[in-house]
Scaffold this active site. Structure first.
Site, mmCIF file in Angstrom:
data_model
loop_
_atom_site.group_PDB
_atom_site.id
_atom_site.type_symbol
_atom_site.label_atom_id
_atom_site.label_comp_id
_atom_site.label_asym_id
_atom_site.label_seq_id
_atom_site.Cartn_x
_atom_site.Cartn_y
_atom_site.Cartn_z
ATOM 1 N N HIS A 193 0.738 -1.078 0.010
ATOM 2 C CA HIS A 193 0.042 -0.077 0.063
ATOM 3 C C HIS A 193 0.682 1.304 -0.048
ATOM 4 O O HIS A 193 0.425 2.360 -0.777
ATOM 5 C CB HIS A 193 -0.777 0.125 1.109
ATOM 6 C CG HIS A 193 -2.079 -1.013 1.039
ATOM 7 N ND1 HIS A 193 -2.143 -1.806 2.153
ATOM 8 C CD2 HIS A 193 -3.091 -0.949 0.392
ATOM 9 C CE1 HIS A 193 -3.589 -2.561 1.750
ATOM 10 N NE2 HIS A 193 -3.713 -2.089 0.612
ATOM 11 N N ARG A 300 -8.520 -5.441 -14.282
ATOM 12 C CA ARG A 300 -8.606 -6.706 -13.454
ATOM 13 C C ARG A 300 -10.131 -6.936 -13.038
ATOM 14 O O ARG A 300 -10.702 -6.173 -12.619
ATOM 15 C CB ARG A 300 -7.695 -6.309 -12.240
ATOM 16 C CG ARG A 300 -6.163 -6.417 -12.588
ATOM 17 C CD ARG A 300 -5.498 -6.241 -11.345
ATOM 18 N NE ARG A 300 -4.151 -6.184 -11.766
ATOM 19 C CZ ARG A 300 -3.529 -5.012 -11.675
ATOM 20 N NH1 ARG A 300 -4.160 -4.008 -11.344
ATOM 21 N NH2 ARG A 300 -2.045 -5.021 -11.715
ATOM 22 N N ARG A 335 -9.340 -8.641 -18.455
ATOM 23 C CA ARG A 335 -8.732 -9.930 -18.166
ATOM 24 C C ARG A 335 -9.782 -10.853 -17.464
ATOM 25 O O ARG A 335 -10.356 -10.218 -16.459
ATOM 26 C CB ARG A 335 -7.427 -9.817 -17.161
ATOM 27 C CG ARG A 335 -6.807 -11.043 -16.958
ATOM 28 C CD ARG A 335 -5.683 -10.881 -16.382
ATOM 29 N NE ARG A 335 -5.777 -10.578 -14.654
ATOM 30 C CZ ARG A 335 -4.886 -10.009 -14.002
ATOM 31 N NH1 ARG A 335 -3.635 -9.921 -14.572
ATOM 32 N NH2 ARG A 335 -5.308 -9.530 -12.728
ATOM 33 N N GLU A 436 2.592 -14.739 -19.713
ATOM 34 C CA GLU A 436 3.127 -14.519 -18.431
ATOM 35 C C GLU A 436 3.760 -16.004 -17.639
ATOM 36 O O GLU A 436 4.252 -16.017 -16.856
ATOM 37 C CB GLU A 436 2.017 -14.283 -17.432
ATOM 38 C CG GLU A 436 1.122 -15.096 -17.163
ATOM 39 C CD GLU A 436 -0.239 -14.305 -16.429
ATOM 40 O OE1 GLU A 436 0.076 -13.521 -15.660
ATOM 41 O OE2 GLU A 436 -1.174 -14.694 -16.649
ATOM 42 N N ASN A 459 4.967 -9.164 -14.680
ATOM 43 C CA ASN A 459 5.182 -9.380 -13.395
ATOM 44 C C ASN A 459 5.450 -11.090 -12.927
ATOM 45 O O ASN A 459 6.431 -11.391 -12.239
ATOM 46 C CB ASN A 459 4.119 -8.822 -12.517
ATOM 47 C CG ASN A 459 4.107 -7.349 -12.543
ATOM 48 O OD1 ASN A 459 5.036 -6.672 -13.265
ATOM 49 N ND2 ASN A 459 2.836 -6.981 -12.162
ATOM 50 N N ARG A 470 8.867 -12.192 -5.894
ATOM 51 C CA ARG A 470 9.203 -10.884 -5.566
ATOM 52 C C ARG A 470 8.768 -10.098 -4.642
ATOM 53 O O ARG A 470 8.917 -9.009 -4.020
ATOM 54 C CB ARG A 470 8.688 -10.027 -6.684
ATOM 55 C CG ARG A 470 7.311 -9.934 -7.002
ATOM 56 C CD ARG A 470 7.121 -8.908 -8.298
ATOM 57 N NE ARG A 470 5.950 -8.875 -8.360
ATOM 58 C CZ ARG A 470 5.417 -7.558 -8.990
ATOM 59 N NH1 ARG A 470 6.187 -6.864 -9.130
ATOM 60 N NH2 ARG A 470 4.022 -7.312 -9.114
#
Length: 575
Positions: A193, A300, A335, A436, A459, A470
């Site tokens: 955040h 999303r 998506r 991905e 990502n 990550r």
């Protein structure tokens, strides 16, 4: 003597200011067994604390200044909704009633169980939403314990650097109105955040700097480099002069970006690049368009499924997609559901057993094909909304051609079903693959003969290629977008799209990072999708670049056998 510290730079900018520490204090949560006659009173105490926590967040929301980016208020709204989430309230009350636990211990038990669920999630972005649970429960706990988090009350207007273990969205909003110049936190990552809100507010930030509160002294002068992730404490005159010069250069650069609003992203040699936006709210579309985004490259949909025990209905999804499509003048890529089997979405049950490694388990398109009714309802809503605008459907985590063709067959069956029912649909709704998974990148020449477009999700592609997480502080230093294997997979996917005559976009964080813009241009990328706040800076680099020269230069550097040599050449790329 100066002290040099390094963390994870998540929001760029140079700041020279003095340290102010956020003394939150660890919560000492008592646990005791209640007498039977005290249970109802303890439930009343918990509900009262929940109500007061909600009032506090509404007070924070009312203090958000007009013109603040919409996603700032959205974080507060999310926490307000979570306070009313029955998975928190009902479960906690159940612990109090069945186990005769005091409210603090019951809430801690609820919090720990919910966080465990989020930590099992495969999607890195969703996994970091564990912070929502932690922050919301901590707010209720502080009310119960009468241990309020003390933010600094500054009488002067002198900027300061806030150093803390972690910072909640509500804290960030309040601190942004008290001349905070930068944030340094001991925890968090690029998707935390603090990172997201700091970027939206334009506040330099460094996260994941362990022991920052111990190593940095109250009132100490520090230099913050939010791009490099560096903190220089007690700098000498030479360092101060150097960074003050960098500050001035950055101010001039930011002023020049404003002039680019409304201009097309055309390179010096006349190549028109498409800049798209990743958005989550209809209000974000206006900001994206003002900055020159020509459409939406990623919307999303999994947020429709979260923080609830039932699945969203077809009509509910249709209304949500309709609002987004109506707010966007250009094309919008939506998506399909990208959740794993570990996510609770259907009346308290999980869609399959929780796997040992959810990142490699039943998730995204695999889940949708395993649960065809789940997929069918979403596709019906998407196709119905296609009559309102230029929708594209993107399928996540495609790993082989069979998956893609099976999903397309399901979409075609829904199309015929809707036409038979008399619904109006767009004549064409392109279906593309999100690249991905390394297997998809390697098989991209085959996939390109069937997909209408590709979108590279860097990502996950980087994580899967390098076998690292990550958001894991122990190994995230290995997350390297410039690893030769990653660049070869990106280049192969772009080349496959060019050969098949289909567009290839990139919607991962790499697309919005100015450090990689020229490299991606050299690899042949022509569509970039990013957070709206990044559009102008990427546009500036594109307009200052000669794409033809970059493509020749990148072809040469991809042949480097020494990693450092490749890095040096990438850093030297210019127009």
């Amino acid at each position: 003597m100066s002290l040099w510290l390094s963390g994870i730079g998540v929001s760029r900018g140079i700041v020279i200011a003095r340290v102010q520490k956020l003394h939150a204090g660890d919560l000492d949560i008592p646990e005791r067994t209640l007498d039977a006659g005290d249970v109802d009173g303890e439930i009343v105490r918990f509900v009262g604390a929940q109500r007061r926590a909600r009032e506090q967040l509404h007070e924070v929301r009312d203090k958000i200044p007009p013109g603040t980016p919409n996603d700032i208020a959205a974080f507060i709204d999310t926490h307000i909704l979570m306070l009313d989430d029955r998975s928190i309230s009902d479960t906690t009350i159940g612990h109090i009633r069945s186990q005769h636990l005091n409210a603090e211990a019951a809430l801690r038990k609820t919090r720990d169980a919910l966080i465990a669920v989020f930590e099992q999630m495969d999607d890195a972005y969703l996994r970091t939403r564990r912070d929502d649970v932690d922050h919301v429960c901590a707010r209720i706990l502080r009310v119960l314990l009468r241990s309020e988090r003390q933010l600094p009350q500054k009488a002067d207007a002198e900027p300061f650097v806030m150093v803390a273990d972690d910072i909640t969205p509500a804290d960030i909003i309040l601190l942004s109105q008290q001349h905070v110049a930068a944030f340094v936190t001991e925890y968090g990552g690029p998707l935390s955040h603090t990172a997201i809100l700091a970027r939206s507010l334009g506040i330099p930030a460094i996260v994941g700097l362990r022991d920052a509160r111990r190593l940095l002294r109250e009132g100490e002068l520090v230099i913050i480099d939010g791009e490099a992730g560096h903190v220089l404490a007690t700098p000498d005159d030479v360092a101060l002069a150097f960074y003050r010069d960098k500050q001035q250069q950055q101010r001039q650069y930011r002023a020049s970006l404003v002039k680019l609003k409304g201009r097309a992203a055309i390179s010096r040699d006349g190549v028109h690049l498409r800049l798209l936006a990743n958005i989550e709210l209809p209000e974000d579309a206006k900001v994206a368009e003002e900055n020159g985004a020509e459409g939406v490259g990623l919307y999303r949909t999994e947020f429709l499924y979260m923080n609830r025990k039932d699945l969203p209905s077809e009509d509910e999804q249709y209304e949500a997609y309709s609002r987004i499509v109506s707010a966007v003048s250009g094309p919008i890529t939506i998506r399909t559901l990208d959740l794993g089997a570990d996510k609770q979405v259907d009346s308290g049950r999980t869609l399959g057993p929780t796997p040992n490694n959810p990142a490699l388990g039943l998730r995204a398109i695999r889940l949708c094909l395993k649960e065809p009714e789940l997929f069918r309802v979403q596709v019906r809503a998407l196709l119905r909304a296609s009559s309102l605008g230029r929708i594209q459907i993107m399928l996540p985590m495609i790993s082989n051609l069979q998956e893609f063709r099976q999903a397309c067959a399901a979409i075609d069956a829904v199309r015929h079903e809707l036409i038979g029912e008399g619904h109006r649909l767009a004549a064409q709704v392109p279906v593309g693959a999100m690249i991905e998974v390394p297997a998809a990148a390697l098989a991209s020449p085959m996939l390109a003969r069937h997909a209408r477009f590709f979108s590279i999700g860097t990502n996950d592609l980087i994580q899967y290629t390098l076998a690292i997480d990550r958001v894991d502080d122990e190994v995230n230093y290995l997350y390297d977008p410039l690893h030769p294997a990653v660049l070869q997979l990106i280049g192969r996917t772009i080349d496959a799209g060019v050969d098949a005559g289909i567009p290839v976009a990139m919607c991962g964080e790499m697309a919005g990072d100015p450090r990689y813009t020229r490299l991606l241009l050299g690899l042949g990328l022509t569509e970039f999708s990013m957070h709206p706040a990044s559009v102008l800076e990427v546009k500036r680099i594109i307009m200052d670049s000669d794409v033809g020269r970059l493509r020749r230069a990148v072809r040469e550097l991809l042949g480097c056998t020494e990693l450092q040599d490749m890095r040096d050449r990438i850093s030297a790329l210019d127009a």
